[in-house]
Design an enzyme around this catalytic site. Structure first.
Site, PDB file in Angstrom:
ATOM      1  N   GLY A 197       0.840  -1.198   0.000  1.00  0.00           N
ATOM      2  CA  GLY A 197       0.000   0.000   0.000  1.00  0.00           C
ATOM      3  C   GLY A 197       0.869   1.240   0.000  1.00  0.00           C
ATOM      4  O   GLY A 197       2.004   1.215  -0.501  1.00  0.00           O
ATOM      5  N   SER A 198       0.350   2.316   0.582  1.00  0.00           N
ATOM      6  CA  SER A 198       1.063   3.588   0.488  1.00  0.00           C
ATOM      7  C   SER A 198       2.209   3.660   1.499  1.00  0.00           C
ATOM      8  O   SER A 198       2.199   2.967   2.523  1.00  0.00           O
ATOM      9  CB  SER A 198       0.092   4.743   0.726  1.00  0.00           C
ATOM     10  OG  SER A 198      -0.379   4.686   2.049  1.00  0.00           O
ATOM     11  N   THR A 199       3.159   4.521   1.216  1.00  0.00           N
ATOM     12  CA  THR A 199       4.320   4.683   2.093  1.00  0.00           C
ATOM     13  C   THR A 199       3.880   5.219   3.457  1.00  0.00           C
ATOM     14  O   THR A 199       4.382   4.774   4.495  1.00  0.00           O
ATOM     15  CB  THR A 199       5.347   5.615   1.415  1.00  0.00           C
ATOM     16  OG1 THR A 199       5.714   5.004   0.167  1.00  0.00           O
ATOM     17  CG2 THR A 199       6.593   5.796   2.251  1.00  0.00           C
ATOM     18  N   GLY A 220       2.452   2.424   5.384  1.00  0.00           N
ATOM     19  CA  GLY A 220       3.573   1.534   5.716  1.00  0.00           C
ATOM     20  C   GLY A 220       4.279   2.008   6.977  1.00  0.00           C
ATOM     21  O   GLY A 220       4.602   1.221   7.860  1.00  0.00           O
ATOM     22  N   CYS A 238       1.990  -0.077  -8.440  1.00  0.00           N
ATOM     23  CA  CYS A 238       3.170   0.484  -7.765  1.00  0.00           C
ATOM     24  C   CYS A 238       4.375   0.471  -8.695  1.00  0.00           C
ATOM     25  O   CYS A 238       5.262   1.292  -8.568  1.00  0.00           O
ATOM     26  CB  CYS A 238       3.458  -0.298  -6.494  1.00  0.00           C
ATOM     27  SG  CYS A 238       3.323  -2.065  -6.738  1.00  0.00           S
ATOM     28  N   GLU A 282       3.959   9.866  -6.159  1.00  0.00           N
ATOM     29  CA  GLU A 282       3.220   8.799  -6.843  1.00  0.00           C
ATOM     30  C   GLU A 282       1.787   9.275  -7.124  1.00  0.00           C
ATOM     31  O   GLU A 282       1.057   9.650  -6.204  1.00  0.00           O
ATOM     32  CB  GLU A 282       3.174   7.552  -5.960  1.00  0.00           C
ATOM     33  CG  GLU A 282       2.532   6.370  -6.657  1.00  0.00           C
ATOM     34  CD  GLU A 282       2.630   5.087  -5.841  1.00  0.00           C
ATOM     35  OE1 GLU A 282       2.328   5.124  -4.630  1.00  0.00           O
ATOM     36  OE2 GLU A 282       2.997   4.055  -6.424  1.00  0.00           O
TER      37      GLU A 282
HETATM   38  P1  NDP Z   1      -3.444   2.708   1.823  1.00  0.00           P
HETATM   39  O1  NDP Z   1      -2.011   2.459   2.047  1.00  0.00           O
HETATM   40  O2  NDP Z   1      -4.167   3.549   2.804  1.00  0.00           O
HETATM   41  O3  NDP Z   1      -4.259   1.319   1.741  1.00  0.00           O
HETATM   42  C1  NDP Z   1      -3.717   0.056   1.501  1.00  0.00           C
HETATM   43  C2  NDP Z   1      -4.292  -0.956   2.499  1.00  0.00           C
HETATM   44  O4  NDP Z   1      -3.886  -0.621   3.830  1.00  0.00           O
HETATM   45  C3  NDP Z   1      -5.810  -1.021   2.545  1.00  0.00           C
HETATM   46  O5  NDP Z   1      -6.238  -2.349   2.768  1.00  0.00           O
HETATM   47  C4  NDP Z   1      -6.113  -0.142   3.743  1.00  0.00           C
HETATM   48  O6  NDP Z   1      -7.382  -0.332   4.279  1.00  0.00           O
HETATM   49  C5  NDP Z   1      -5.005  -0.534   4.685  1.00  0.00           C
HETATM   50  N1  NDP Z   1      -4.770   0.429   5.766  1.00  0.00           N
HETATM   51  C6  NDP Z   1      -5.046   1.762   5.796  1.00  0.00           C
HETATM   52  N2  NDP Z   1      -4.699   2.299   6.981  1.00  0.00           N
HETATM   53  C7  NDP Z   1      -4.179   1.289   7.725  1.00  0.00           C
HETATM   54  C8  NDP Z   1      -3.635   1.200   9.044  1.00  0.00           C
HETATM   55  N3  NDP Z   1      -3.554   2.253   9.848  1.00  0.00           N
HETATM   56  N4  NDP Z   1      -3.203   0.004   9.480  1.00  0.00           N
HETATM   57  C9  NDP Z   1      -3.257  -1.073   8.683  1.00  0.00           C
HETATM   58  N5  NDP Z   1      -3.782  -1.050   7.445  1.00  0.00           N
HETATM   59  C10 NDP Z   1      -4.235   0.112   6.952  1.00  0.00           C
HETATM   60  O7  NDP Z   1      -3.603   3.278   0.370  1.00  0.00           O
HETATM   61  P2  NDP Z   1      -4.849   4.073  -0.252  1.00  0.00           P
HETATM   62  O8  NDP Z   1      -5.856   3.074  -0.630  1.00  0.00           O
HETATM   63  O9  NDP Z   1      -5.296   5.180   0.659  1.00  0.00           O
HETATM   64  O10 NDP Z   1      -4.184   4.720  -1.556  1.00  0.00           O
HETATM   65  C11 NDP Z   1      -3.430   5.925  -1.430  1.00  0.00           C
HETATM   66  C12 NDP Z   1      -2.167   5.860  -2.262  1.00  0.00           C
HETATM   67  O11 NDP Z   1      -1.335   4.791  -1.828  1.00  0.00           O
HETATM   68  C13 NDP Z   1      -2.383   5.561  -3.731  1.00  0.00           C
HETATM   69  O12 NDP Z   1      -2.748   6.693  -4.444  1.00  0.00           O
HETATM   70  C14 NDP Z   1      -1.042   5.010  -4.113  1.00  0.00           C
HETATM   71  O13 NDP Z   1      -0.162   6.089  -4.337  1.00  0.00           O
HETATM   72  C15 NDP Z   1      -0.594   4.239  -2.886  1.00  0.00           C
HETATM   73  N6  NDP Z   1      -0.908   2.785  -3.017  1.00  0.00           N
HETATM   74  C16 NDP Z   1       0.104   1.951  -3.382  1.00  0.00           C
HETATM   75  C17 NDP Z   1      -0.169   0.609  -3.590  1.00  0.00           C
HETATM   76  C18 NDP Z   1       0.903  -0.329  -4.031  1.00  0.00           C
HETATM   77  O14 NDP Z   1       0.623  -1.272  -4.781  1.00  0.00           O
HETATM   78  N7  NDP Z   1       2.128  -0.179  -3.542  1.00  0.00           N
HETATM   79  C19 NDP Z   1      -1.497   0.049  -3.434  1.00  0.00           C
HETATM   80  C20 NDP Z   1      -2.492   1.005  -2.980  1.00  0.00           C
HETATM   81  C21 NDP Z   1      -2.173   2.315  -2.794  1.00  0.00           C
HETATM   82  P3  NDP Z   1      -8.526   0.758   3.848  1.00  0.00           P
HETATM   83  O15 NDP Z   1      -8.791   0.438   2.428  1.00  0.00           O
HETATM   84  O16 NDP Z   1      -9.636   0.495   4.753  1.00  0.00           O
HETATM   85  O17 NDP Z   1      -7.935   2.115   4.058  1.00  0.00           O
END
Ligand code: NDP
Length: 505
Positions: free
Chosen positions: A243-245, A248, A299, A399
């Site tokens: 997911g997002s940095t 992370g 990503c 990104e």
């Molecule tokens: P997030 O990092 O918020 O979401 C990815 C996952 O993490 C989702 O399942 C989310 O759940 C979960 N999550 C969110 N907050 C927490 C937390 N505090 N503890 C544990 N898990 C959590 O990404 P976004 O969906 O908000 O996207 C935002 C940006 O992130 C994108 O525009 C992109 O730049 C980047 N991104 C990168 C990805 C990759 O493949 N590396 C994939 C997705 C996003 P929930 O959906 O409920 O928030």
């Protein structure tokens, strides 16, 4: 138990004969403790596909309890039997290709053709690959002092938590679950609540082929509740996150309580460098795939095209023409090449970068808005967008995660490398050249976890996937991932029954 279609009267959802909407905990499909529901939306028309159960902290706790109880017998099961279950699952997924592709298309907006040609086959390959690897995780014998035997086993960690984003839910679920299970761990997995359907379907297929209760638990919930609980749960020994940095970073902080192993696959800002000696038609097509496939929501997208100044005009003429010809449409239409973005929020976020680009003097060469077509106006579309920008501009550093690519020119290899390595990220990078020396020199010096030469976005379960810098750490796939999901145990044997030379009386 399968809940019948909740898709209402939308004819696009007519094939949704059945869809699982509950949580999978200890082999049972159950409602969340609080009884909450989350609507999953079709990004093509904004309609509700289904209401799924909302997992909260208490549900994660139940899932971890079930996984903990399942772990001893699962980890002691003969590795080839664990492998056999993964192989059976791969076969079952292959038989279910059409339905899984359909679910992925309506839930994420991926064009159905992409789902059929890439997402599902790659998922099958992943379960098959790790099914085959399960009984090949060998230990070693270390040459130590005479009279002693030292052997090293690789043991599974226990309960692992996995958090999956919305961009490739089916494929990423396989990247996470297949190696973890092959290694003998029990899993608690949280798909994104935006795109839960294929993970739930995989859960059904897992139960069908005979995975024991509790070995895989699926908790569909929000990140700040269910995701947060997975990250800070004291009984989870490892967490794998994509997911997002920013998220992370939050996960690393939350995992500190019990010092979880953490593997992070975060964002990227992939440089895609086209040298003057490149095969231009191949580079044009490959660069379009690098950024526009899956609406740029990847990503590893090649989101920064860097062109040698001598070929820039030629490349851009062809590339903008190709971008303008990409067929946007209903993800269920086999002719569609680009579907909507996966959520409305994300569509707005991506479009907001057009203004960001203009504020810093960026020039929009094509796209930059939603499509004009009335038929597409209720979907979360963004037209393929090409922006000329400076390498220090925000759009060339942050990104965007959409069908949005920046272009710029460079004079020589040295400048190309400087620009390519100028972001905080370091996930994928690509280059197009016929000069083999230059290709390897660049590959050596690019700050990236993966480099593609005369291709882009190639992945395979046998090849490690992951990044450096702010793109995260640890690797998915490849044999490396089996080390991520196991830990070394070093066993010493006093073969000659020697009495230690210390404290002898
Ligand atoms: P997030 O990092 O918020 O979401 C990815 C996952 O993490 C989702 O399942 C989310 O759940 C979960 N999550 C969110 N907050 C927490 C937390 N505090 N503890 C544990 N898990 C959590 O990404 P976004 O969906 O908000 O996207 C935002 C940006 O992130 C994108 O525009 C992109 O730049 C980047 N991104 C990168 C990805 C990759 O493949 N590396 C994939 C997705 C996003 P929930 O959906 O409920 O928030």
């Amino acid at each position: 138990m399968t809940i019948q279609n909740q898709g209402g009267n939308n004819p696009r959802h007519a094939k949704l004969q059945s869809v699982q909407t509950k949580l999978l905990i200890n082999g049972e499909w159950v409602d969340g403790v609080d009884g909450g529901k989350i609507a999953t939306i079709d990004p093509y028309d904004g309609t509700v596909i289904a209401e799924i159960a909302e997992a909260r902290e208490a549900d994660v706790d139940l899932a971890v309890e079930a996984a903990k109880a399942a772990f001893p017998s699962w980890s002691k099961m003969a590795a080839h039997d664990r492998g056999r279950l993964l192989l059976k699952l791969a076969d079952r997924i292959e038989e279910d290709t059409e339905y899984l592709a359909y679910l992925e298309a309506i839930d994420t907006g991926h064009p159905i053709n992409d789902c059929l040609r890439l997402d599902v086959p790659r998922t099958v390959l992943c379960y098959r690959y790790f099914g085959g690897i399960a009984d090949k995780v060998e230990g070693s014998v270390i040459p130590v002092d005479a009279g002693f035997l030292n052997y090293v086993k690789r043991e599974p960690i226990g309960v692992v938590g996995q958090i999956v984003p919305w961009n490739f839910p089916l494929m990423f679920t396989s990247w996470k679950m297949a190696p973890a299970l092959a290694a003998g761990n029990a899993v608690v997995i949280k798909p994104s609540e935006i795109t839960p359907l294929t993970t739930l379907r995989i859960g059904e297929l897992m139960m069908e082929v005979g995975f024991p209760p509790g070995v895989v638990n699926i908790v569909t919930g929000y990140g700040h509740t269910a995701g947060q609980r997975i990250s800070d749960h004291p009984e989870i020994g490892k967490i794998s996150f994509t997911g997002s940095t920013d998220t992370g970073r939050r996960i690393v902080q939350a995992s500190a309580g019990n010092l979880k192993k953490v593997q992070l696959e975060l964002g990227g800002k992939g440089p895609n460098i086209v040298f003057e000696d490149a095969n231009i038609p191949a580079a044009v097509g490959g660069s379009a795939f690098a950024i526009f496939h899956n609406q740029g929501q990847a990503c590893i997208a090649g989101s920064r095209i860097m062109l040698h100044e001598s070929i820039a005009d030629n490349f851009l003429e062809k590339f903008t023409a190709l971008a303008g010809s990409i067929r946007l449409g209903d993800p269920l239409d086999p002719n569609t090449e680009m579907g909507p973005l996966t959520s409305e929020l994300h569509q707005k976020r991506v479009l907001s970068f057009v203004d960001v680009a203009k504020e810093q003097g960026g020039e929009v060469l094509c796209g930059g808005a939603g499509p004009e077509s009335e038929a597409l106006e209720s979907g979360y579309f963004v037209k393929p967008t090409i922006v000329r920008a400076k390498y220090t501009d925000r759009v060339a550093q942050e990104e965007v995660f959409g069908p949005f690519v920046t272009v710029l020119t460079f004079k020589d290899d040295e400048e190309a490398l400087k620009i390519a390595n100028s972001t905080d990220y370091g996930l994928g990078a690509g280059l197009w050249t016929r000069d083999i020396t230059r290709a390897h020199r660049m590959a050596d010096n690019l700050h990236a976890g993966m480099v593609w030469i005369n291709c882009y976005k190639r992945v395979h379960p046998g090849s490690p996937f992951g990044g450096v810098g702010q793109s995260g750490y640890g690797r998915e796939m490849g044999f490396d991932v089996m080390r991520e999901y196991t830990q070394a145990k070093s066993v010493w044997v006093n073969v000659d029954a020697q009495i230690p030379p210390f404290y002898q009386r």
